[in-house]
Design a protein around this motif. Sequence first.
Motif, PDB file in Angstrom:
ATOM      1  N   TYR A   4       0.654  -1.099   0.081  1.00 50.76           N
ATOM      2  CA  TYR A   4       0.298  -0.043  -0.001  1.00 50.76           C
ATOM      3  C   TYR A   4       0.894   1.260  -0.108  1.00 50.76           C
ATOM      4  O   TYR A   4       2.024   1.267   0.712  1.00 50.76           O
ATOM      5  N   ARG A   5       0.295   2.274  -0.699  1.00 56.90           N
ATOM      6  CA  ARG A   5       1.083   3.500  -0.587  1.00 56.90           C
ATOM      7  C   ARG A   5       1.244   4.122   0.754  1.00 56.90           C
ATOM      8  O   ARG A   5       0.281   4.161   1.416  1.00 56.90           O
ATOM      9  N   MET A  21       7.936   5.005  -9.325  1.00 49.72           N
ATOM     10  CA  MET A  21       7.872   6.386  -9.836  1.00 49.72           C
ATOM     11  C   MET A  21       6.833   5.856 -10.909  1.00 49.72           C
ATOM     12  O   MET A  21       7.125   5.112 -11.903  1.00 49.72           O
ATOM     13  N   ASN A  22       5.804   6.845 -11.289  1.00 43.56           N
ATOM     14  CA  ASN A  22       4.839   6.631 -12.147  1.00 43.56           C
ATOM     15  C   ASN A  22       4.159   5.158 -12.077  1.00 43.56           C
ATOM     16  O   ASN A  22       4.009   4.609 -13.227  1.00 43.56           O
ATOM     17  N   GLY A  23       4.160   4.459 -11.161  1.00 41.77           N
ATOM     18  CA  GLY A  23       3.700   3.228 -10.851  1.00 41.77           C
ATOM     19  C   GLY A  23       4.543   2.013 -11.227  1.00 41.77           C
ATOM     20  O   GLY A  23       4.322   1.159 -10.740  1.00 41.77           O
ATOM     21  N   GLN A  24       5.813   2.478 -11.574  1.00 40.88           N
ATOM     22  CA  GLN A  24       6.844   1.305 -11.712  1.00 40.88           C
ATOM     23  C   GLN A  24       7.861   1.156 -10.595  1.00 40.88           C
ATOM     24  O   GLN A  24       8.263   2.379 -10.159  1.00 40.88           O
ATOM     25  N   PRO A  25       8.084   0.218 -10.085  1.00 39.88           N
ATOM     26  CA  PRO A  25       9.221  -0.045  -9.188  1.00 39.88           C
ATOM     27  C   PRO A  25      10.675   0.476  -9.486  1.00 39.88           C
ATOM     28  O   PRO A  25      11.037   0.233 -10.673  1.00 39.88           O
ATOM     29  N   VAL A  26      11.325   1.373  -8.708  1.00 40.95           N
ATOM     30  CA  VAL A  26      12.419   1.695  -9.059  1.00 40.95           C
ATOM     31  C   VAL A  26      13.633   1.213  -7.834  1.00 40.95           C
ATOM     32  O   VAL A  26      14.656   0.639  -8.520  1.00 40.95           O
ATOM     33  N   ARG A  27      13.205   0.942  -6.690  1.00 42.65           N
ATOM     34  CA  ARG A  27      14.135   0.285  -5.820  1.00 42.65           C
ATOM     35  C   ARG A  27      13.320  -0.108  -4.556  1.00 42.65           C
ATOM     36  O   ARG A  27      12.395   0.456  -4.257  1.00 42.65           O
ATOM     37  N   THR A  28      13.905  -1.218  -4.076  1.00 47.68           N
ATOM     38  CA  THR A  28      13.456  -1.613  -2.528  1.00 47.68           C
ATOM     39  C   THR A  28      14.401  -1.495  -1.596  1.00 47.68           C
ATOM     40  O   THR A  28      15.770  -1.509  -2.073  1.00 47.68           O
ATOM     41  N   GLY A  29      14.154  -1.351  -0.330  1.00 46.46           N
ATOM     42  CA  GLY A  29      15.175  -1.314   0.429  1.00 46.46           C
ATOM     43  C   GLY A  29      14.870  -0.843   1.787  1.00 46.46           C
ATOM     44  O   GLY A  29      13.695  -0.467   1.927  1.00 46.46           O
ATOM     45  N   ILE A  30      15.741  -0.452   2.870  1.00 49.58           N
ATOM     46  CA  ILE A  30      15.501  -0.221   4.211  1.00 49.58           C
ATOM     47  C   ILE A  30      15.378   1.572   4.300  1.00 49.58           C
ATOM     48  O   ILE A  30      16.560   1.916   3.896  1.00 49.58           O
ATOM     49  N   VAL A  31      14.579   1.910   4.875  1.00 54.25           N
ATOM     50  CA  VAL A  31      14.499   3.414   4.988  1.00 54.25           C
ATOM     51  C   VAL A  31      15.485   3.859   6.140  1.00 54.25           C
ATOM     52  O   VAL A  31      15.339   3.453   7.266  1.00 54.25           O
ATOM     53  N   SER A  56       9.788  13.503  -2.571  1.00 50.70           N
ATOM     54  CA  SER A  56       8.408  13.362  -2.965  1.00 50.70           C
ATOM     55  C   SER A  56       8.145  14.255  -4.064  1.00 50.70           C
ATOM     56  O   SER A  56       7.127  14.055  -4.955  1.00 50.70           O
ATOM     57  N   SER A  57       8.615  15.237  -4.033  1.00 54.65           N
ATOM     58  CA  SER A  57       8.404  16.381  -4.962  1.00 54.65           C
ATOM     59  C   SER A  57       8.777  15.990  -6.536  1.00 54.65           C
ATOM     60  O   SER A  57       8.258  16.708  -7.367  1.00 54.65           O
ATOM     61  N   GLU A  58       9.710  15.076  -6.609  1.00 56.46           N
ATOM     62  CA  GLU A  58      10.278  14.691  -8.079  1.00 56.46           C
ATOM     63  C   GLU A  58       8.997  13.486  -8.408  1.00 56.46           C
ATOM     64  O   GLU A  58       9.333  12.905  -9.367  1.00 56.46           O
ATOM     65  N   GLY A  59       7.851  13.058  -7.614  1.00 54.82           N
ATOM     66  CA  GLY A  59       7.100  11.928  -8.126  1.00 54.82           C
ATOM     67  C   GLY A  59       7.362  10.654  -7.412  1.00 54.82           C
ATOM     68  O   GLY A  59       6.667   9.891  -7.903  1.00 54.82           O
ATOM     69  N   TYR A  60       8.356  10.582  -6.665  1.00 54.06           N
ATOM     70  CA  TYR A  60       8.606   9.255  -6.072  1.00 54.06           C
ATOM     71  C   TYR A  60       7.288   8.775  -5.059  1.00 54.06           C
ATOM     72  O   TYR A  60       7.040   9.705  -4.344  1.00 54.06           O
ATOM     73  N   GLU A  61       6.990   7.498  -5.022  1.00 53.07           N
ATOM     74  CA  GLU A  61       6.094   6.951  -4.053  1.00 53.07           C
ATOM     75  C   GLU A  61       6.664   6.007  -3.155  1.00 53.07           C
ATOM     76  O   GLU A  61       7.574   5.275  -3.769  1.00 53.07           O
ATOM     77  N   VAL A  62       6.201   5.858  -2.062  1.00 48.49           N
ATOM     78  CA  VAL A  62       6.856   4.763  -1.333  1.00 48.49           C
ATOM     79  C   VAL A  62       5.571   3.861  -0.727  1.00 48.49           C
ATOM     80  O   VAL A  62       4.377   4.181  -0.382  1.00 48.49           O
ATOM     81  N   TRP A  63       5.805   2.474  -1.189  1.00 43.31           N
ATOM     82  CA  TRP A  63       4.975   1.509  -0.851  1.00 43.31           C
ATOM     83  C   TRP A  63       5.592   0.616   0.150  1.00 43.31           C
ATOM     84  O   TRP A  63       6.587   0.253   0.202  1.00 43.31           O
ATOM     85  N   ALA A  64       4.629  -0.158   0.899  1.00 39.66           N
ATOM     86  CA  ALA A  64       5.046  -1.000   2.002  1.00 39.66           C
ATOM     87  C   ALA A  64       4.043  -2.054   2.311  1.00 39.66           C
ATOM     88  O   ALA A  64       2.669  -1.856   1.825  1.00 39.66           O
TER      89      ALA A  64
END
Length: 94
Positions: A4-5, A21-31, A56-64
Amino acid sequence: MKSYRCHDWSVLPGMEVEIRMNGQPVRTGIVEIVMPDASMLWLFSDHNGSRTLFESSEGYEVWADPEDLPDGLYWAMFCQRPPEHARSETEANP
């Protein structure tokens, strides 16, 4: 992974997430760190890549995946908890 976002990035340090970004996975990792205003976060350096900053201003979304979150954070981020009186009645009369 059912994910979920996460709109409130401030609660994510130490959590495993997926950056999109734009619904496409960019990377996974630990915050690692989230900026005080929750506008940016750093992911730890790991086998997926070097330490990386996402804004976030560049359009990145975080999902967990909510199952990976502590219970209190899970409820706060992903669920509508029933009112206190409804929970107590349910717990009293299973």
